[in-house]
Design a protein around this motif. Structure first.
Motif, PDB file in Angstrom:
ATOM      1  N   PRO A  33      19.854 -78.377  -4.429  1.00  6.69           N
ATOM      2  CA  PRO A  33      20.951 -79.249  -3.994  1.00  6.69           C
ATOM      3  C   PRO A  33      22.334 -78.677  -4.320  1.00  6.69           C
ATOM      4  O   PRO A  33      23.283 -78.881  -3.553  1.00  6.69           O
ATOM      5  CB  PRO A  33      20.719 -80.551  -4.766  1.00  6.69           C
ATOM      6  CG  PRO A  33      19.319 -80.503  -5.227  1.00  6.69           C
ATOM      7  CD  PRO A  33      18.958 -79.071  -5.349  1.00  6.69           C
ATOM      8  N   GLY A  88      20.963 -78.581 -17.089  1.00  2.00           N
ATOM      9  CA  GLY A  88      19.529 -78.682 -17.284  1.00  2.00           C
ATOM     10  C   GLY A  88      18.823 -77.352 -17.143  1.00  2.00           C
ATOM     11  O   GLY A  88      17.946 -76.996 -17.944  1.00  2.00           O
ATOM     12  N   VAL A  89      19.206 -76.587 -16.132  1.00  2.76           N
ATOM     13  CA  VAL A  89      18.609 -75.265 -15.934  1.00  2.76           C
ATOM     14  C   VAL A  89      18.949 -74.348 -17.101  1.00  2.76           C
ATOM     15  O   VAL A  89      18.104 -73.610 -17.623  1.00  2.76           O
ATOM     16  CB  VAL A  89      19.065 -74.656 -14.592  1.00  2.76           C
ATOM     17  CG1 VAL A  89      18.663 -73.199 -14.474  1.00  2.76           C
ATOM     18  CG2 VAL A  89      18.496 -75.455 -13.439  1.00  2.76           C
ATOM     19  N   GLY A 120      27.019 -84.323 -10.785  1.00  7.44           N
ATOM     20  CA  GLY A 120      25.600 -84.061 -10.553  1.00  7.44           C
ATOM     21  C   GLY A 120      25.279 -82.575 -10.571  1.00  7.44           C
ATOM     22  O   GLY A 120      24.266 -82.155 -11.129  1.00  7.44           O
ATOM     23  N   SER A 149       9.868 -72.624 -11.513  1.00  9.49           N
ATOM     24  CA  SER A 149       9.953 -74.023 -11.089  1.00  9.49           C
ATOM     25  C   SER A 149      11.204 -74.709 -11.626  1.00  9.49           C
ATOM     26  O   SER A 149      11.666 -75.698 -11.053  1.00  9.49           O
ATOM     27  CB  SER A 149       8.708 -74.791 -11.518  1.00  9.49           C
ATOM     28  OG  SER A 149       8.639 -74.866 -12.932  1.00  9.49           O
ATOM     29  N   ILE A 150      11.771 -74.205 -12.692  1.00  4.73           N
ATOM     30  CA  ILE A 150      13.011 -74.755 -13.236  1.00  4.73           C
ATOM     31  C   ILE A 150      14.140 -74.624 -12.215  1.00  4.73           C
ATOM     32  O   ILE A 150      14.973 -75.524 -12.069  1.00  4.73           O
ATOM     33  CB  ILE A 150      13.380 -74.018 -14.538  1.00  4.73           C
ATOM     34  CG1 ILE A 150      12.314 -74.244 -15.597  1.00  4.73           C
ATOM     35  CG2 ILE A 150      14.741 -74.443 -15.043  1.00  4.73           C
ATOM     36  CD1 ILE A 150      12.426 -73.309 -16.785  1.00  4.73           C
ATOM     37  N   THR A 160      20.127 -74.706   2.200  1.00  2.58           N
ATOM     38  CA  THR A 160      18.806 -75.023   1.660  1.00  2.58           C
ATOM     39  C   THR A 160      17.841 -73.873   1.901  1.00  2.58           C
ATOM     40  O   THR A 160      17.050 -73.517   1.023  1.00  2.58           O
ATOM     41  CB  THR A 160      18.276 -76.313   2.306  1.00  2.58           C
ATOM     42  OG1 THR A 160      19.232 -77.353   2.094  1.00  2.58           O
ATOM     43  CG2 THR A 160      16.951 -76.730   1.709  1.00  2.58           C
ATOM     44  N   TYR A 179      14.421 -68.969  -4.434  1.00  6.66           N
ATOM     45  CA  TYR A 179      13.372 -69.576  -5.247  1.00  6.66           C
ATOM     46  C   TYR A 179      12.050 -68.817  -5.075  1.00  6.66           C
ATOM     47  O   TYR A 179      11.359 -68.523  -6.054  1.00  6.66           O
ATOM     48  CB  TYR A 179      13.214 -71.042  -4.870  1.00  6.66           C
ATOM     49  CG  TYR A 179      12.067 -71.727  -5.548  1.00  6.66           C
ATOM     50  CD1 TYR A 179      12.058 -71.923  -6.921  1.00  6.66           C
ATOM     51  CD2 TYR A 179      10.980 -72.192  -4.813  1.00  6.66           C
ATOM     52  CE1 TYR A 179      11.005 -72.560  -7.536  1.00  6.66           C
ATOM     53  CE2 TYR A 179       9.927 -72.825  -5.424  1.00  6.66           C
ATOM     54  CZ  TYR A 179       9.943 -73.009  -6.784  1.00  6.66           C
ATOM     55  OH  TYR A 179       8.889 -73.629  -7.389  1.00  6.66           O
ATOM     56  N   ILE A 195      14.198 -74.795  -9.014  1.00  2.00           N
ATOM     57  CA  ILE A 195      14.186 -75.624  -7.815  1.00  2.00           C
ATOM     58  C   ILE A 195      15.283 -76.683  -7.900  1.00  2.00           C
ATOM     59  O   ILE A 195      15.746 -77.200  -6.885  1.00  2.00           O
ATOM     60  CB  ILE A 195      12.789 -76.255  -7.577  1.00  2.00           C
ATOM     61  CG1 ILE A 195      12.645 -76.756  -6.151  1.00  2.00           C
ATOM     62  CG2 ILE A 195      12.524 -77.360  -8.558  1.00  2.00           C
ATOM     63  CD1 ILE A 195      12.549 -75.679  -5.127  1.00  2.00           C
ATOM     64  N   ASN A 196      15.729 -76.968  -9.104  1.00  2.00           N
ATOM     65  CA  ASN A 196      16.807 -77.936  -9.299  1.00  2.00           C
ATOM     66  C   ASN A 196      18.148 -77.433  -8.790  1.00  2.00           C
ATOM     67  O   ASN A 196      19.103 -78.212  -8.676  1.00  2.00           O
ATOM     68  CB  ASN A 196      16.923 -78.304 -10.776  1.00  2.00           C
ATOM     69  CG  ASN A 196      15.693 -79.008 -11.274  1.00  2.00           C
ATOM     70  OD1 ASN A 196      15.265 -79.990 -10.705  1.00  2.00           O
ATOM     71  ND2 ASN A 196      15.106 -78.489 -12.335  1.00  2.00           N
ATOM     72  N   LEU A 197      18.251 -76.169  -8.485  1.00  2.37           N
ATOM     73  CA  LEU A 197      19.502 -75.609  -7.979  1.00  2.37           C
ATOM     74  C   LEU A 197      19.631 -75.693  -6.457  1.00  2.37           C
ATOM     75  O   LEU A 197      20.690 -75.395  -5.921  1.00  2.37           O
ATOM     76  CB  LEU A 197      19.644 -74.148  -8.429  1.00  2.37           C
ATOM     77  CG  LEU A 197      19.770 -73.943  -9.936  1.00  2.37           C
ATOM     78  CD1 LEU A 197      19.849 -72.456 -10.259  1.00  2.37           C
ATOM     79  CD2 LEU A 197      20.973 -74.681 -10.483  1.00  2.37           C
ATOM     80  N   ALA A 246      22.825 -80.607 -13.196  1.00  6.46           N
ATOM     81  CA  ALA A 246      21.730 -79.738 -12.763  1.00  6.46           C
ATOM     82  C   ALA A 246      21.854 -78.356 -13.400  1.00  6.46           C
ATOM     83  O   ALA A 246      20.867 -77.799 -13.896  1.00  6.46           O
ATOM     84  CB  ALA A 246      21.712 -79.624 -11.243  1.00  6.46           C
TER      85      ALA A 246
END
Length: 65
Positions: free
Chosen positions: A30, A59-60, A52, A23-24, A3, A10, A26-28, A56
């Motif tokens: 996890p 989506g990115v 999942g 900000s896109i 993390t 990020y 930040i989904n990476l 993710a």
């Protein structure tokens, strides 16, 4: 550790891309956390976790078109 590394990437992205575009990614966080735990702690990656992560990443990818 995973993390922390993801957040460092990020923050670097914010500096280079700007906050709205970065900000896109930040989904990476996890995704990298799960990968790090699998590599260093030998945690199993189950099918729902893999799905999942793929969602993710998809989506990115879609938001970066």
């Amino acid at each position: 550790a995973g993390t922390t590394l993801a957040f460092l990437f990020y923050l670097r992205g914010i500096a280079q891309l700007g906050p709205s575009r970065a900000s896109i990614f930040i989904n990476l966080v996890p995704v990298f956390s799960v990968l790090s735990s699998a590599l260093y702690l030998q945690e199993p990656i189950t099918a729902p976790t893999l799905l999942g992560g793929l969602l993710a990443l998809s989506g990115v990818a879609l938001l970066n078109r």
